[in-house]
Design an enzyme around this catalytic site. Structure first.
Site, mmCIF file in Angstrom:
data_model
loop_
_atom_site.group_PDB
_atom_site.id
_atom_site.type_symbol
_atom_site.label_atom_id
_atom_site.label_comp_id
_atom_site.label_asym_id
_atom_site.label_seq_id
_atom_site.Cartn_x
_atom_site.Cartn_y
_atom_site.Cartn_z
ATOM 1 N N SER A 87 19.469 -93.985 -25.360
ATOM 2 C CA SER A 87 20.959 -94.229 -25.339
ATOM 3 C C SER A 87 21.547 -93.916 -26.851
ATOM 4 C CB SER A 87 21.297 -95.729 -24.869
ATOM 5 O OG SER A 87 20.735 -96.532 -25.977
ATOM 6 N N ASP A 88 23.118 -93.630 -26.603
ATOM 7 C CA ASP A 88 23.738 -93.752 -27.908
ATOM 8 C C ASP A 88 23.638 -95.448 -28.288
ATOM 9 O OD1 ASP A 88 25.121 -93.254 -30.383
ATOM 10 O OD2 ASP A 88 26.488 -92.243 -29.323
ATOM 11 N N TRP A 89 24.146 -95.673 -29.503
ATOM 12 C CA TRP A 89 24.009 -97.280 -30.022
ATOM 13 C C TRP A 89 24.878 -97.964 -29.180
ATOM 14 C CZ3 TRP A 89 20.145 -94.281 -31.241
ATOM 15 C CH2 TRP A 89 19.365 -94.647 -32.464
ATOM 16 N N ASN A 90 24.398 -98.837 -28.390
ATOM 17 C CA ASN A 90 24.994 -99.924 -27.611
ATOM 18 C C ASN A 90 25.596 -99.178 -26.560
ATOM 19 O OD1 ASN A 90 24.403 -102.369 -28.820
ATOM 20 N ND2 ASN A 90 25.467 -101.555 -30.616
ATOM 21 N N ALA A 91 25.172 -97.685 -25.946
ATOM 22 C CA ALA A 91 26.033 -97.358 -24.632
ATOM 23 C C ALA A 91 25.302 -97.816 -23.332
ATOM 24 C CB ALA A 91 25.834 -95.682 -24.929
#
Ligand code: BGC
Length: 673
Positions: free
Chosen positions: A226-230
């Site tokens: 995932s992207d960071w906190n996606a």
């Protein structure tokens, strides 16, 4: 090597989410530690130990080689430069112990307002794909992994966490996905999903895109993170085939555990993700790693790429290269040049850059003298008036004025967009005021995405697009201005006459998100369709040399396989490099198509007077468009033109191809009985 059977359920749950911001879990020490770090313009590795001691992130970040930003790298149109950039950053990764580099990003430059355009390659998917593929090959040749990002349709930063990208299937397939499709051929160790929902479903849980398209259609076999906190809900993401959630989030464990307990998520589904994480750890552990460059060599590489990406947009009366005289260097970036755009891609270096005028002086030698003034800084209204007065006085007495203007890492950054594509009011005014006292103005533009130059373009003789050049900025600019290096960059995005002319104008959609109403007509495809002029078209860039194109030949191997070749001659007395571009035009088609599409490009070095033959292969995809009714790429029989150009608007050679595939390969609406 690492057997899933040795892991407890608890360890498996933990393994599919990060241990902290940058590291993967180790399953209670059973697995080696893997470290992830940004990014495309140089390593941005944060020391976890220092962070834990409470040191601020900036201070806890290793100093590295600050490379040119991707917007500059792409303007080289040279896959060898992309490979070199990858290789160079990888050596910094190896020295600092980073296993996977979180780069490159291949999102399409749909609007020049997007805050992150400096990190992306182009408005064209073909160019983005091949440059990114070479970058990945460069990094991974050193045993460091990559993360191809952000999958997909994250084309604005404004409210990127929640805003839906509503994109029709054809635009997805023809514009937003092909760069991933091409780059995936380099087998990046990982792909990173984007924050936004795509057609209503978050990218992190969009099974159709992750599993159907990325793994199924494109054959991606690595790990999807995932992207960071996606991630919105961890069990949901894993069920929909995301493999790794980053970074650590305390709720991740509970959500997955609950999902398993409720029977929503099966252990087999969890294992599928765990196996991907284990495979990544194994790759990081077993890849052959060897540092082959010194810090000095990495700086030289940064300089080489920067020189090749600088793009000469205008050069009236051959004012450039500078031959001597008094050269006054002024403007916001008259001292040192901006390193890069802001956010996770900003590389921190300890390299001490010299002032632009010092570098020019070193190259002019006896022939002239460069000097600088007070620096008219756009962000400082208090010193503005008197520094301007001082610098205008100097401009009056100079033979040539070099104005270093543009944006920086606070104007162009991750997390937000620009509001305007004009220079600041002060900078525009300063250019106009300078033009009143000196007619020999060279503007050097530092920016990560298109700038509306129309308010002042007629008042200056030359415009050099420097972009964001990293730590070698001053040297590279001086090399180009003095002709030590002949410019050879070309634009990889259209420079419009004004924001309103762009496909999305000054709109940003609704509260829910944005409908990609222009469909497949993005970038030059839009200007062609609307018959709109651009200030500088896609593919444009000047040289101190002149190139002539001749002898287009087309050799047929099958109905959809061809080799095309042509000759380029350097008809000047200076050595130089020319970027030639191959576009395909479908003369008539059942469904509307762009006027032309890029299907090949080459960068050719030619000594003064030298000629070289350039060849390209064309295949089925060069002629195909995506037909949603059959859910596949389709080549429609008929006439095509091969356009070979020095830019998208400067077509030098044209050839014809007629395709006659059997009737059963055609949809029947195309022919009559
Ligand atoms: C960015 C990614 C980056 C990650 C880690 C996110 O905010 O969108 O591109 O790799 O942070 O820094």
């Amino acid at each position: 090597m690492y057997d899933i059977k040795n892991l407890t359920l608890d360890e498996k749950i933990k393994l599919v989410a990060g241990k902290n911001n940058w590291q993967l879990e180790t399953a209670n020490g059973k697995l080696p530690q893997v470290f992830l770090a940004d990014g495309p313009h140089g390593l941005r590795k944060v020391s976890v130990e220092k962070l834990e001691q409470g040191v601020a992130e900036k201070e806890a970040t290793y100093k590295t080689t600050a490379m040119p930003n991707i917007c500059v790298l792409s303007n080289t149109w040279n896959t060898e430069m992309a490979y070199l950039q990858g290789e160079t950053i990888a050596d910094d990764c190896l020295e600092c112990g980073a296993d996977v580099l979180l780069a490159p990003g291949v999102n399409i430059k749909r609007t020049p307002l997007c805050g992150r355009n400096f990190e992306y390659f182009s408005e064209d998917p073909y160019l983005s794909g091949y440059m990114a593929k070479a970058f990945i090959e460069g990094v991974q040749s050193k045993g460091v992994g990559t993360s191809l990002k952000h999958f997909c349709c994250n084309n604005r930063e404004y409210d990127r966490w929640t805003r839906n990208s509503e994109v029709d299937e054809r635009a997805l397939r023809e514009i937003y996905l092909p760069a991933f499709e091409i780059a995936v051929k380099a087998e990046p160790w990982t792909v990173m999903c984007s924050y936004n929902p795509v057609n209503g479903v978050y990218a992190s849980e969009n099974k159709k895109l992750l599993d159907g398209v990325l793994r199924g259609d494109f054959g991606f076999n690595g790990l999807i993170m995932s992207d960071w906190n996606a991630v919105q809900h961890s069990a949901k993401a894993i069920k929909n085939t995301l493999d790794l959630e980053m970074p650590y989030r305390p709720e991740a464990y509970t959500e997955i555990k609950q999902g398993l307990d409720d029977g929503y998520l099966t252990e087999a589904e969890l294992d599928r993700a765990v196996l991907k994480v284990l495979a990544l750890i194994e790759k990081a552990q077993t890849s052959k790693k060897e540092v082959t460059t010194t810090k000095e060599k990495r700086h030289e590489n940064a300089l080489e790429i920067a020189r090749e990406g600088i793009t000469l947009l205008k050069n009236e009366g051959g004012i450039l290269p500078l031959t001597g005289g008094n050269v006054f260097v002024s403007g916001a970036y008259a001292y040192t040049t901006p390193m890069g755009g802001g956010g996770s891609a900003l590389a921190l270096t300890d390299y001490k850059m010299k002032y632009v005028y010092e570098e020019i002086n070193a190259r002019l030698g006896e022939k002239g003298k460069a000097y600088t003034g007070k620096g008219v800084v756009s962000t400082s209204p208090f010193t503005y008036a008197w520094t301007m007065k001082h610098d205008l006085q100097e401009s009056y007495h100079a033979d040539t004025v070099v104005l270093c203007v543009g944006t920086n890492d606070t104007i162009e950054s991750e997390s937000y967009d620009r509001f305007s594509i004009r220079l600041s009011k002060q900078q525009e005014e300063y250019i106009k005021e300078t033009a009143k006292v000196n007619e020999n103005i060279v503007v050097v533009l530092f920016a990560g995405s298109a700038i509306d130059c129309s308010p002042w373009i007629d008042k200056v003789k030359a415009v050099v697009l420097a972009g964001f050049l990293g730590e070698a900025g001053s040297e590279a600019v001086a090399d180009i201005l003095t002709g030590k290096i002949n410019p050879s960059g070309k634009l990889t995005e259209t420079y419009p006459l004004c924001l309103e002319d762009t496909p999305t104008g000054d709109t940003i959609g609704t509260a829910m998100g944005e409908k990609y109403e222009e469909g497949i007509f993005v970038g030059y495809r839009w200007y062609d369709k609307k018959q709109k002029d651009a200030l500088f078209p896609f593919g444009h860039g000047l040289s101190y040399a002149k190139f002539a194109y001749s002898n287009l030949e087309i050799t047929k191997f099958s109905e959809t396989d061809y080799e095309i070749s042509y000759w380029i001659t350097n008809v000047s007395n200076v050595d130089g490099k020319e970027v030639s571009q191959v576009y395909i035009k479908d003369i008539l088609s059942t469904l509307e198509r762009p006027e032309k599409e890029l299907k090949g490009f080459a960068k050719t070095y030619l000594k003064a007077g030298e000629s070289k033959k350039v060849s390209h292969k064309l295949d089925r995809r060069s002629f195909a468009y995506f037909m949603t009714a059959i859910d596949d790429w389709y080549v429609e029989n008929g006439d095509f033109e091969v356009l070979v150009g020095a830019s998208s608007k400067d077509i030098r050679l044209t050839g014809k191809i007629q395709i006659n595939l059997p009737k059963y390969e055609q949809v029947s609406s195309h022919y009559t009985r």
